[in-house]
Motif scaffolding. Structure first.
Motif, PDB file in Angstrom:
ATOM      1  N   LEU A   1       7.639   3.173   9.187  1.00 49.37           N
ATOM      2  CA  LEU A   1       7.047   3.121   7.847  1.00 49.37           C
ATOM      3  C   LEU A   1       8.122   3.304   6.783  1.00 49.37           C
ATOM      4  CD1 LEU A   1       3.862   5.342   8.324  1.00 49.37           C
ATOM      5  CD2 LEU A   1       3.979   2.850   8.329  1.00 49.37           C
ATOM      6  N   GLU A   2       7.880   2.738   5.598  1.00 50.81           N
ATOM      7  CA  GLU A   2       8.749   3.030   4.460  1.00 50.81           C
ATOM      8  C   GLU A   2       8.419   4.429   3.941  1.00 50.81           C
ATOM      9  OE1 GLU A   2       9.096   0.038   1.427  1.00 50.81           O
ATOM     10  OE2 GLU A   2       8.553  -1.554   2.838  1.00 50.81           O
ATOM     11  N   PHE A   3       9.413   5.069   3.344  1.00 51.53           N
ATOM     12  CA  PHE A   3       9.239   6.443   2.872  1.00 51.53           C
ATOM     13  C   PHE A   3       9.632   6.526   1.404  1.00 51.53           C
ATOM     14  CE2 PHE A   3      11.139  10.581   1.890  1.00 51.53           C
ATOM     15  CZ  PHE A   3      10.108  11.433   2.227  1.00 51.53           C
ATOM     16  N   TYR A   4       8.886   7.359   0.672  1.00 50.19           N
ATOM     17  CA  TYR A   4       9.292   7.663  -0.697  1.00 50.19           C
ATOM     18  C   TYR A   4       9.106   9.159  -0.947  1.00 50.19           C
ATOM     19  CZ  TYR A   4      10.395   7.138  -5.579  1.00 50.19           C
ATOM     20  OH  TYR A   4      11.025   7.237  -6.791  1.00 50.19           O
ATOM     21  N   PRO A   5      10.145   9.849  -1.430  1.00 51.80           N
ATOM     22  CA  PRO A   5      10.040  11.297  -1.662  1.00 51.80           C
ATOM     23  C   PRO A   5       9.355  11.614  -2.980  1.00 51.80           C
ATOM     24  CG  PRO A   5      12.249  10.541  -2.195  1.00 51.80           C
ATOM     25  CD  PRO A   5      11.494   9.333  -1.693  1.00 51.80           C
ATOM     26  N   ILE A   6       8.347  12.466  -2.952  1.00 54.06           N
ATOM     27  CA  ILE A   6       7.633  12.833  -4.185  1.00 54.06           C
ATOM     28  C   ILE A   6       8.040  14.214  -4.686  1.00 54.06           C
ATOM     29  CG2 ILE A   6       5.647  11.405  -3.587  1.00 54.06           C
ATOM     30  CD1 ILE A   6       4.170  14.014  -2.856  1.00 54.06           C
TER      31      ILE A   6
ATOM     32  N   ILE B   1       0.849  -1.194   0.000  1.00 55.38           N
ATOM     33  CA  ILE B   1       0.000   0.000   0.000  1.00 55.38           C
ATOM     34  C   ILE B   1       0.881   1.239   0.000  1.00 55.38           C
ATOM     35  CG2 ILE B   1      -1.780   1.289   1.242  1.00 55.38           C
ATOM     36  CD1 ILE B   1      -2.606  -1.368   2.541  1.00 55.38           C
ATOM     37  N   VAL B   2       0.641   2.137  -0.947  1.00 54.36           N
ATOM     38  CA  VAL B   2       1.318   3.424  -0.930  1.00 54.36           C
ATOM     39  C   VAL B   2       0.317   4.488  -0.493  1.00 54.36           C
ATOM     40  CG1 VAL B   2       0.898   3.838  -3.404  1.00 54.36           C
ATOM     41  CG2 VAL B   2       2.706   5.091  -2.233  1.00 54.36           C
ATOM     42  N   ILE B   3       0.710   5.295   0.472  1.00 55.34           N
ATOM     43  CA  ILE B   3      -0.111   6.400   0.958  1.00 55.34           C
ATOM     44  C   ILE B   3       0.495   7.684   0.412  1.00 55.34           C
ATOM     45  CG2 ILE B   3      -1.015   7.596   2.978  1.00 55.34           C
ATOM     46  CD1 ILE B   3      -0.627   5.050   4.592  1.00 55.34           C
ATOM     47  N   GLN B   4      -0.239   8.389  -0.449  1.00 57.94           N
ATOM     48  CA  GLN B   4       0.267   9.601  -1.103  1.00 57.94           C
ATOM     49  C   GLN B   4      -0.335  10.834  -0.425  1.00 57.94           C
ATOM     50  OE1 GLN B   4      -0.921   8.901  -5.166  1.00 57.94           O
ATOM     51  NE2 GLN B   4       0.817   7.555  -5.581  1.00 57.94           N
ATOM     52  N   ILE B   5       0.530  11.660   0.158  1.00 58.01           N
ATOM     53  CA  ILE B   5       0.063  12.820   0.909  1.00 58.01           C
ATOM     54  C   ILE B   5       0.824  14.067   0.472  1.00 58.01           C
ATOM     55  CG2 ILE B   5      -0.250  13.841   3.194  1.00 58.01           C
ATOM     56  CD1 ILE B   5      -1.937  11.357   2.708  1.00 58.01           C
ATOM     57  N   VAL B   6       0.066  15.100   0.134  1.00 54.66           N
ATOM     58  CA  VAL B   6       0.621  16.423  -0.148  1.00 54.66           C
ATOM     59  C   VAL B   6       0.115  17.368   0.932  1.00 54.66           C
ATOM     60  CG1 VAL B   6       0.494  18.414  -1.697  1.00 54.66           C
ATOM     61  CG2 VAL B   6       0.916  16.129  -2.627  1.00 54.66           C
ATOM     62  N   GLY B   7       1.031  18.132   1.530  1.00 53.55           N
ATOM     63  CA  GLY B   7       0.607  19.078   2.562  1.00 53.55           C
ATOM     64  C   GLY B   7       1.674  19.311   3.600  1.00 53.55           C
ATOM     65  N   SER B   8       1.243  19.766   4.753  1.00 54.16           N
ATOM     66  CA  SER B   8       2.148  20.118   5.835  1.00 54.16           C
ATOM     67  C   SER B   8       2.377  18.920   6.758  1.00 54.16           C
ATOM     68  CB  SER B   8       1.548  21.271   6.641  1.00 54.16           C
ATOM     69  OG  SER B   8       0.379  20.840   7.316  1.00 54.16           O
ATOM     70  N   ARG B   9       3.146  19.139   7.799  1.00 48.70           N
ATOM     71  CA  ARG B   9       3.393  18.098   8.797  1.00 48.70           C
ATOM     72  C   ARG B   9       2.072  17.620   9.411  1.00 48.70           C
ATOM     73  NH1 ARG B   9       7.894  17.201  12.713  1.00 48.70           N
ATOM     74  NH2 ARG B   9       7.029  16.212  14.578  1.00 48.70           N
TER      75      ARG B   9
ATOM     76  N   GLY C   1      -0.834  -6.768   8.433  1.00 47.85           N
ATOM     77  CA  GLY C   1       0.079  -7.506   7.584  1.00 47.85           C
ATOM     78  C   GLY C   1       0.474  -6.810   6.303  1.00 47.85           C
ATOM     79  N   HIS C   2      -0.002  -5.602   6.086  1.00 46.70           N
ATOM     80  CA  HIS C   2       0.314  -4.902   4.843  1.00 46.70           C
ATOM     81  C   HIS C   2       1.717  -4.283   4.897  1.00 46.70           C
ATOM     82  CE1 HIS C   2      -3.826  -5.456   3.745  1.00 46.70           C
ATOM     83  NE2 HIS C   2      -4.263  -4.739   4.768  1.00 46.70           N
ATOM     84  N   ARG C   3       2.314  -4.163   3.734  1.00 48.90           N
ATOM     85  CA  ARG C   3       3.557  -3.406   3.592  1.00 48.90           C
ATOM     86  C   ARG C   3       3.166  -1.980   3.202  1.00 48.90           C
ATOM     87  NH1 ARG C   3       8.284  -4.336  -1.019  1.00 48.90           N
ATOM     88  NH2 ARG C   3       9.577  -2.529  -0.430  1.00 48.90           N
ATOM     89  N   VAL C   4       3.597  -1.011   3.982  1.00 53.67           N
ATOM     90  CA  VAL C   4       3.103   0.353   3.810  1.00 53.67           C
ATOM     91  C   VAL C   4       4.256   1.304   3.491  1.00 53.67           C
ATOM     92  CG1 VAL C   4       1.797   2.246   4.828  1.00 53.67           C
ATOM     93  CG2 VAL C   4       1.228  -0.114   5.430  1.00 53.67           C
ATOM     94  N   ARG C   5       4.074   2.043   2.414  1.00 48.22           N
ATOM     95  CA  ARG C   5       5.010   3.102   2.020  1.00 48.22           C
ATOM     96  C   ARG C   5       4.263   4.425   2.061  1.00 48.22           C
ATOM     97  NH1 ARG C   5       7.955   2.982  -3.828  1.00 48.22           N
ATOM     98  NH2 ARG C   5       9.522   1.821  -2.642  1.00 48.22           N
ATOM     99  N   LEU C   6       4.806   5.410   2.767  1.00 47.00           N
ATOM    100  CA  LEU C   6       4.196   6.737   2.801  1.00 47.00           C
ATOM    101  C   LEU C   6       4.999   7.655   1.893  1.00 47.00           C
ATOM    102  CD1 LEU C   6       2.765   8.451   5.988  1.00 47.00           C
ATOM    103  CD2 LEU C   6       3.460   9.716   3.966  1.00 47.00           C
ATOM    104  N   ALA C   7       4.342   8.145   0.849  1.00 46.17           N
ATOM    105  CA  ALA C   7       4.983   8.994  -0.152  1.00 46.17           C
ATOM    106  C   ALA C   7       4.569  10.442   0.083  1.00 46.17           C
ATOM    107  CB  ALA C   7       4.583   8.549  -1.556  1.00 46.17           C
ATOM    108  N   THR C   8       5.540  11.264   0.404  1.00 47.50           N
ATOM    109  CA  THR C   8       5.257  12.672   0.663  1.00 47.50           C
ATOM    110  C   THR C   8       6.532  13.487   0.430  1.00 47.50           C
ATOM    111  OG1 THR C   8       4.300  14.209   2.276  1.00 47.50           O
ATOM    112  CG2 THR C   8       5.725  12.473   3.155  1.00 47.50           C
ATOM    113  N   HIS C   9       6.565  14.703   0.929  1.00 49.81           N
ATOM    114  CA  HIS C   9       7.688  15.603   0.670  1.00 49.81           C
ATOM    115  C   HIS C   9       8.961  15.125   1.377  1.00 49.81           C
ATOM    116  CE1 HIS C   9       4.469  18.071  -0.836  1.00 49.81           C
ATOM    117  NE2 HIS C   9       3.911  18.101   0.358  1.00 49.81           N
ATOM    118  N   ASP C  10      10.096  15.401   0.745  1.00 51.49           N
ATOM    119  CA  ASP C  10      11.385  14.915   1.233  1.00 51.49           C
ATOM    120  C   ASP C  10      11.668  15.317   2.676  1.00 51.49           C
ATOM    121  OD1 ASP C  10      11.149  15.379  -1.602  1.00 51.49           O
ATOM    122  OD2 ASP C  10      13.246  14.789  -1.819  1.00 51.49           O
ATOM    123  N   ILE C  11      11.192  16.479   3.081  1.00 53.42           N
ATOM    124  CA  ILE C  11      11.509  17.022   4.391  1.00 53.42           C
ATOM    125  C   ILE C  11      10.967  16.150   5.524  1.00 53.42           C
ATOM    126  CG2 ILE C  11       9.451  18.478   4.579  1.00 53.42           C
ATOM    127  CD1 ILE C  11      11.201  20.654   5.783  1.00 53.42           C
TER     128      ILE C  11
END
Length: 812
Positions: free
Chosen positions: A144-149, A99-107, A124-134
């Motif tokens: 959580l796994e992280f991916y910079p968008i 599962i990728v969680i895509q979030i744009v916004g503030s902290r 049991g899911h593998r979760v990646r949170l995709a948001t700003h690099d900061i």
């Protein structure tokens, strides 16, 4: 008896006492779980914020409003199939998904989804949170796994403070901020796509998303889901789904005499339309890189509605109940709270908290202020006048203790979950996370909104009696802030906040949201036929043309054992998205298709010419400093670009004449009987040449059959319902069907056939994205197979045996 209250009930200050008594009675009512006082933002109410507060003034008498009102009225209500309790129980635990969680916004926008991600991991899911690099450390610390968008949230917040509404200021346009923002959005769209298919940038572990969770401002969600053929689930902190109950939080509707329920629904369409118009070319340009067709102009603003995207709202139903006109695929689950961080305060903070009366909290989180010193001076003076003690959060706003007052503690980073247990009231910007944390701790709250959903939360808190009217940050003064602080420190305000906290304590927002996510996953297509505990991402057709659904692990082992040919694997679409213009009658259908063709052709020309002008601007400095004269080369490039644009425009017009207009006419004719209450047949979507031919054939056969038989069947149906009058109405419907239905069948021979051929040709030409997805899934499958081989408890032979059994069954 259910009690309901609206914001307009509380707009008169002389009624404050009776207002408080009414709210208190409701909050103390024995059946409060069944009758929460809803927040209803009434259009034109004197209590709603106006001016530069992030809302858009909408004129419901405008040409746009009239057009959209017809569009809304004519669209039939759509909702997914109702779920049976037995189905929900059976599907309570789906297979583990990527599962990728895509979030744009503030902290504050990111934080609730960290809690959601951790809860999904428990299933049991593998979760990646995709948001700003900061926010990398903020995301990875809880596991959580992280991916910079990409995208700079600081720059986004600064832009939104300057342009809180949908329409940017002239100053921002002159400064080139619009161009920068659009470029940032394109960067984030591309980042969101990469977050679905690229390996972890820290560990290199392969990852391909099986499902997407996103907040609406991330924009990429449904488009990524369409390219991958996977489900998407929207989750958000403010209403984004049209309802008759209250207008869009970003809409400030001018006085009108129209029916409020219609106006409320219209406000969502108008806000969505204006947002889409500003981003349509950016989104469609990016969709081309994913081998997706452009989204039609009339469909772009309403994709969540037309595609029946499941949506979960992350607020307390005790404050904003779910409107009755939201379908079963839309839930209100409660606020998302993460576990209280393990935090030890610095000694100076602890000393301040112990030194006197319980302080209030003031902070604007991730907001970037234009003049932080001015706001800091106002806060300092209001604190001095009211005699309170204050913890002042510096945040991105850069607030400071400018007066050097011993009653003000200047605070750096500190988790609200801990801090709000040690203050008596909170003054903040109205971010959903801060609002939720304050209410959970029973703290009276004042919201000083800047943009977005912040006015919504401010009004909600005030309507519930837990705080004064919100004060827009540009209206903030020593006098109104002092008055608000006095209100926050009254026993009455504390009582209301405490009662709300009691009601919220019965909710489990994150757990309920995960249940909502699971409930809306596709049941029929998600499980592997050989390893049902794993999700199916591939399809494979046996020699008898039976289709087997395979997981990454099962497919990779079968390829390794030479049982199947990897080149013959197909994509298992867990969720299919058909995005095309909906045509409700033949005249407007064909006309809108013709207009759309003309507009798109002109846009192709314009983009080419504008691109040439932009290159001119970019190369000015080069031309000025270069000894050589690149004019001839530049002119040749411009000529090629403009010629290409005209060529593309010609192709658009040709496609419109041969495909779009005939298809729109056929769809319009097919749907025409709905205008007089007759339900048209649904022949299914046209996705390739085969389905195009099938739909065309069915359309012709049933068009002739229904047209003729309707002369008899429609009067009979009408007579059973309404007697003689019903029979007469049925005869009228039969006559209408005799005209529309055969003509729809004839028009469909060309329209559906050509549409199917076009879809097949388009799919055959645009294969790059599918190949990229396939390669990424194979890469992850290879890794899973390697891990399975290292697991002594796992019998790989069972996969081959099960596959052979399925093949035997097919041959019987």
């Amino acid at each position: 008896m259910r009690k309901t209250y609206t914001a307009s009930t509380y707009s008169n200050d002389t009624l404050e006492s009776s207002r408080h008594n009414t709210i208190r009675a409701s909050l103390n009512d024995n059946d409060w779980n069944d009758s929460p006082p809803p927040y209803t933002l009434i259009a034109g109410d004197s209590n709603t914020l106006t001016g530069n507060d992030g809302r858009v003034s909408l004129d419901v008498n405008s040409k746009l409003a009239r057009t959209l009102s017809v569009f809304i009225k004519d669209r039939p209500e759509q909702s997914p199939p109702e779920y049976q309790e037995s189905e929900i129980e059976e599907f309570a635990q789906p297979p583990p998904l990527n599962i990728v969680i895509q979030i744009v916004g503030s902290r504050g926008d990111v934080q609730p989804f960290i809690a959601l991600g951790n809860e999904l991991q428990k299933s049991g899911h593998r979760v990646r949170l995709a948001t700003h690099d900061i926010f990398r450390d903020f995301v990875t610390k809880p596991g959580l796994e992280f991916y910079p968008i990409g995208g700079d949230p600081n720059e986004l917040m600064s832009y939104m403070v300057k342009n809180p509404g949908l329409i940017p200021s002239m100053k921002s346009m002159q400064a080139g901020e619009i161009t920068k923002k659009r470029a940032m959005i394109r960067e984030m769209l591309e980042g969101c796509w990469r977050s679905c298919i690229e390996p972890d940038d820290a560990t290199g572990a392969p990852f391909v998303a099986d499902a997407i969770v996103a907040n609406p401002p991330s924009f990429a969600h449904v488009h990524c889901a369409q390219a991958l053929g996977i489900p998407v689930h929207l989750m958000f902190t403010m209403p984004w789904t049209a309802t008759k109950s209250f207008p869009h939080p970003l809409a400030n509707i001018k006085d009108n005499k129209a029916e409020p329920s219609i106006i409320n629904r219209l406000s969502y369409a108008m806000v969505e339309w204006m947002t889409w118009q500003g981003l349509a070319d950016v989104v469609n340009g990016w969709r081309e890189t994913l081998d997706l067709e452009p989204v039609p102009t009339t469909e772009g603003p309403f994709l969540a509605y037309t595609q029946n995207i499941p949506t979960t709202y992350c607020w307390s139903g005790a404050l904003v109940p779910k409107p009755s006109d939201w379908g079963q695929h839309i839930d209100v689950c409660g606020f998302f709270f993460r576990d209280t961080p393990d935090y030890k305060p610095p000694q100076d903070l602890q000393d301040f908290l112990n030194a006197g009366s319980t302080p209030i909290y003031i902070g604007f989180g991730s907001i970037v202020l234009e003049d932080p010193e001015k706001i800091s001076l106002i806060i300092a003076e209001a604190v001095r006048i009211t005699g309170v003690r204050c913890v002042l959060s510096k945040g991105w706003a850069g607030l400071s203790n400018v007066s050097q007052s011993p009653d003000i503690f200047e605070l750096g980073d500190c988790p609200h979950e801990w801090l709000f247990q040690h203050v008596s009231a909170v003054i903040h910007h109205g971010g959903a996370g801060t609002t939720a944390c304050g209410l959970k701790n029973g703290l009276p709250s004042l919201v000083c909104p800047f943009f977005g959903d912040q006015p919504f939360w401010g009004e909600m808190i005030h309507a519930a009696g837990a705080g004064p009217k919100p004060i827009h940050h540009k209206s903030l003064s020593v006098d109104n802030l002092s008055e608000a602080i006095r209100f926050l420190t009254t026993p009455e305000a504390a009582e209301f906040a405490h009662l709300i906290a009691q009601r919220m304590s019965t909710e489990s927002g994150v757990q309920t949201a995960v249940q909502s996510f699971h409930r809306n996953l596709p049941r029929q297509t998600i499980r592997c036929d050989i390893l049902p505990h794993l999700p199916a991402v591939w399809t494979y057709k046996t020699s008898s043309k039976h289709t087997i659904k395979l997981s990454k692990l099962a497919a990779e082992l079968l390829i390794d054992r030479l049982k199947i040919d990897g080149k013959k694997l197909g994509m298992n679409e867990l969720r299919t998205y058909i995005i095309e213009n909906k045509r409700w009658d033949p005249i407007t259908g064909a006309a809108s298709a013709a207009i759309g063709t003309t507009v798109e052709g002109n846009e192709d020309d314009s983009r080419s010419i504008l691109s040439s002008h932009q290159d001119d601007a970019d190369n000015k400095s080069l031309i000025a400093t270069s000894a050589e004269a690149p004019n001839q080369k530049k002119q040749n490039q411009d000529g090629k670009r403009i010629a290409k644009g005209f060529g593309k425009a010609g192709n658009t017009i040709l496609k419109g004449g041969l495909i779009d207009i005939p298809f729109a006419l056929a769809e319009g004719l097919r749907n025409a009987p709905a205008m007089y209450g007759d339900k048209p047949r649904d022949f299914g979507p046209v996705i390739d040449w085969k389905t195009g031919g099938i739909v065309a054939g069915k359309g012709l056969v049933f068009g002739l059959y229904d047209g003729i038989s309707g002369l008899v069947t429609e009067p009979v149906k009408g007579a059973k319902k309404e007697g003689a009058l019903g029979a007469l109405k049925g005869f009228g419907r039969g006559l209408g069907g005799m005209y529309w239905k055969p003509n729809a069948g004839l028009a469909g021979l060309l329209g559906y056939t050509m549409q199917g051929i076009y879809k097949s040709v388009y799919s055959a030409i645009h294969t790059g994205t599918r190949k990229t997805i396939a390669a990424a899934r194979r890469e992850e499958g290879i890794l899973l197979l390697a891990k399975a081989r290292g697991d002594q408890s796992f019998d790989l032979g069972q996969i081959v045996t099960a596959f052979e059994e399925i093949k035997k069954d097919d041959c019987r």
